[in-house]
Design a protein around this motif. Structure first.
Motif, short mmCIF file in Angstrom:
data_model
loop_
_atom_site.label_atom_id
_atom_site.label_comp_id
_atom_site.label_asym_id
_atom_site.label_seq_id
_atom_site.Cartn_x
_atom_site.Cartn_y
_atom_site.Cartn_z
N GLU A 84 0.86 -1.17 0.00
CA GLU A 84 0.00 0.00 0.00
C GLU A 84 0.90 1.23 0.00
O GLU A 84 1.74 1.39 0.89
CB GLU A 84 -0.91 0.01 1.23
CG GLU A 84 -1.89 1.16 1.22
CD GLU A 84 -2.92 1.07 2.33
OE1 GLU A 84 -3.73 2.02 2.44
OE2 GLU A 84 -2.92 0.08 3.09
N LEU A 85 0.74 2.06 -1.02
CA LEU A 85 1.60 3.23 -1.18
C LEU A 85 0.77 4.51 -1.19
O LEU A 85 -0.30 4.57 -1.78
CB LEU A 85 2.38 3.14 -2.49
CG LEU A 85 3.29 1.92 -2.67
CD1 LEU A 85 3.93 1.94 -4.05
CD2 LEU A 85 4.35 1.89 -1.59
N ALA A 86 1.31 5.54 -0.53
CA ALA A 86 0.71 6.87 -0.59
C ALA A 86 1.17 7.55 -1.87
O ALA A 86 2.14 7.11 -2.51
CB ALA A 86 1.14 7.67 0.63
N SER A 87 0.53 8.61 -2.25
CA SER A 87 0.91 9.36 -3.44
C SER A 87 2.36 9.84 -3.32
O SER A 87 2.74 10.43 -2.32
CB SER A 87 -0.02 10.57 -3.61
OG SER A 87 0.35 11.30 -4.75
N GLY A 88 3.18 9.51 -4.31
CA GLY A 88 4.59 9.89 -4.32
C GLY A 88 5.51 8.94 -3.57
O GLY A 88 6.72 9.08 -3.64
N GLN A 89 4.96 7.97 -2.87
CA GLN A 89 5.77 7.02 -2.09
C GLN A 89 6.36 5.95 -3.00
O GLN A 89 5.73 5.50 -3.94
CB GLN A 89 4.92 6.37 -1.01
CG GLN A 89 5.69 5.46 -0.08
CD GLN A 89 4.80 4.87 1.00
OE1 GLN A 89 3.58 4.98 0.97
NE2 GLN A 89 5.42 4.22 1.97
N SER A 90 7.59 5.53 -2.67
CA SER A 90 8.27 4.47 -3.43
C SER A 90 8.38 3.20 -2.61
O SER A 90 8.40 3.24 -1.38
CB SER A 90 9.67 4.92 -3.86
OG SER A 90 9.59 5.96 -4.79
N PHE A 91 8.49 2.10 -3.32
CA PHE A 91 8.64 0.78 -2.71
C PHE A 91 9.59 -0.03 -3.58
O PHE A 91 9.51 0.03 -4.81
CB PHE A 91 7.27 0.09 -2.64
CG PHE A 91 7.34 -1.37 -2.27
CD1 PHE A 91 7.65 -1.77 -0.99
CD2 PHE A 91 7.11 -2.34 -3.24
CE1 PHE A 91 7.71 -3.11 -0.66
CE2 PHE A 91 7.17 -3.68 -2.91
CZ PHE A 91 7.47 -4.07 -1.63
N THR A 92 10.50 -0.76 -2.96
CA THR A 92 11.42 -1.62 -3.71
C THR A 92 10.95 -3.06 -3.59
O THR A 92 11.02 -3.64 -2.50
CB THR A 92 12.87 -1.46 -3.21
OG1 THR A 92 13.26 -0.10 -3.37
CG2 THR A 92 13.80 -2.35 -4.02
N LEU A 93 10.49 -3.60 -4.68
CA LEU A 93 10.09 -5.00 -4.76
C LEU A 93 11.31 -5.80 -5.18
O LEU A 93 11.98 -5.45 -6.15
CB LEU A 93 8.97 -5.17 -5.79
CG LEU A 93 8.47 -6.58 -6.03
CD1 LEU A 93 7.75 -7.12 -4.79
CD2 LEU A 93 7.53 -6.61 -7.23
N GLU A 94 11.62 -6.86 -4.43
CA GLU A 94 12.77 -7.70 -4.79
C GLU A 94 12.30 -8.96 -5.49
O GLU A 94 11.45 -9.68 -4.97
CB GLU A 94 13.58 -8.04 -3.54
CG GLU A 94 14.28 -6.84 -2.96
CD GLU A 94 15.15 -7.18 -1.76
OE1 GLU A 94 15.03 -8.30 -1.22
OE2 GLU A 94 15.94 -6.32 -1.36
N LEU A 95 12.87 -9.22 -6.65
CA LEU A 95 12.62 -10.44 -7.40
C LEU A 95 13.81 -11.37 -7.17
O LEU A 95 14.94 -10.99 -7.47
CB LEU A 95 12.47 -10.15 -8.89
CG LEU A 95 11.13 -9.58 -9.37
CD1 LEU A 95 10.94 -8.17 -8.88
CD2 LEU A 95 11.05 -9.65 -10.86
N SER A 96 13.55 -12.55 -6.63
CA SER A 96 14.61 -13.53 -6.38
C SER A 96 14.54 -14.60 -7.45
O SER A 96 13.50 -15.21 -7.67
CB SER A 96 14.43 -14.16 -5.00
OG SER A 96 14.54 -13.19 -4.00
#
Length: 137
Positions: A84-96
């Motif tokens: 769940e992200l707020a407007s302008g927020q970043s998230f790093t998804l890791e693909l293994s």
């Protein structure tokens, strides 16, 4: 001589697939209005029993819940299934990536990112090298 010709054919096929995915991913990523993604596609080269972790940075233009899943390719797992992200927020998804259960060769699939308003597809290319054969990057 035949073995060397097959190496060149394999490299040519891999090159064409990667170029095709770049073109397709540009279309899908540029059509996205809800998120920015730090990459247009993910390509990994693995050796026998190799593992690699690749980060994908996702930035929300609008607040929303984003769902992630891998389609049509084995050997890939995600650090999270949703964020769940707020407007302008970043998230790093890791693909293994894990080559343990993959046969040598080219494997193609997708990372699907779905929000309440849209779906974005990021192509995934995995090249698993056979022991003793070197793939040029």
């Amino acid at each position: 001589m035949i073995i060397e010709d097959n190496k060149y054919i394999e490299k040519g096929v891999i090159f064409l697939v990667v170029i095709s995915l770049l073109i397709l991913s540009f279309y899908f990523v540029s059509a996205s209005n809800h998120i920015n993604i730090g990459t247009s596609f993910v390509k990994v080269t693995l050796s026998e029993d190799g593992t690699v972790v690749k980060p994908v940075v996702i930035t929300a233009k609008d607040a929303d819940i984003f769902h992630f899943n891998i389609e049509n390719v084995q050997g890939v797992s995600l650090s999270k299934q949703e964020a769940e992200l707020a407007s302008g927020q970043s998230f790093t998804l890791e693909l293994s990536f894990d080559s343990k259960d993959l046969k040598p060769g080219l494997h193609v699939g997708n990372l699907r990112i779905k929000s309440s308003t849209e779906t974005t597809i990021i192509p995934i290319v995995i090249v698993k090298r056979q022991f003793g054969i070197r793939v040029l990057k």
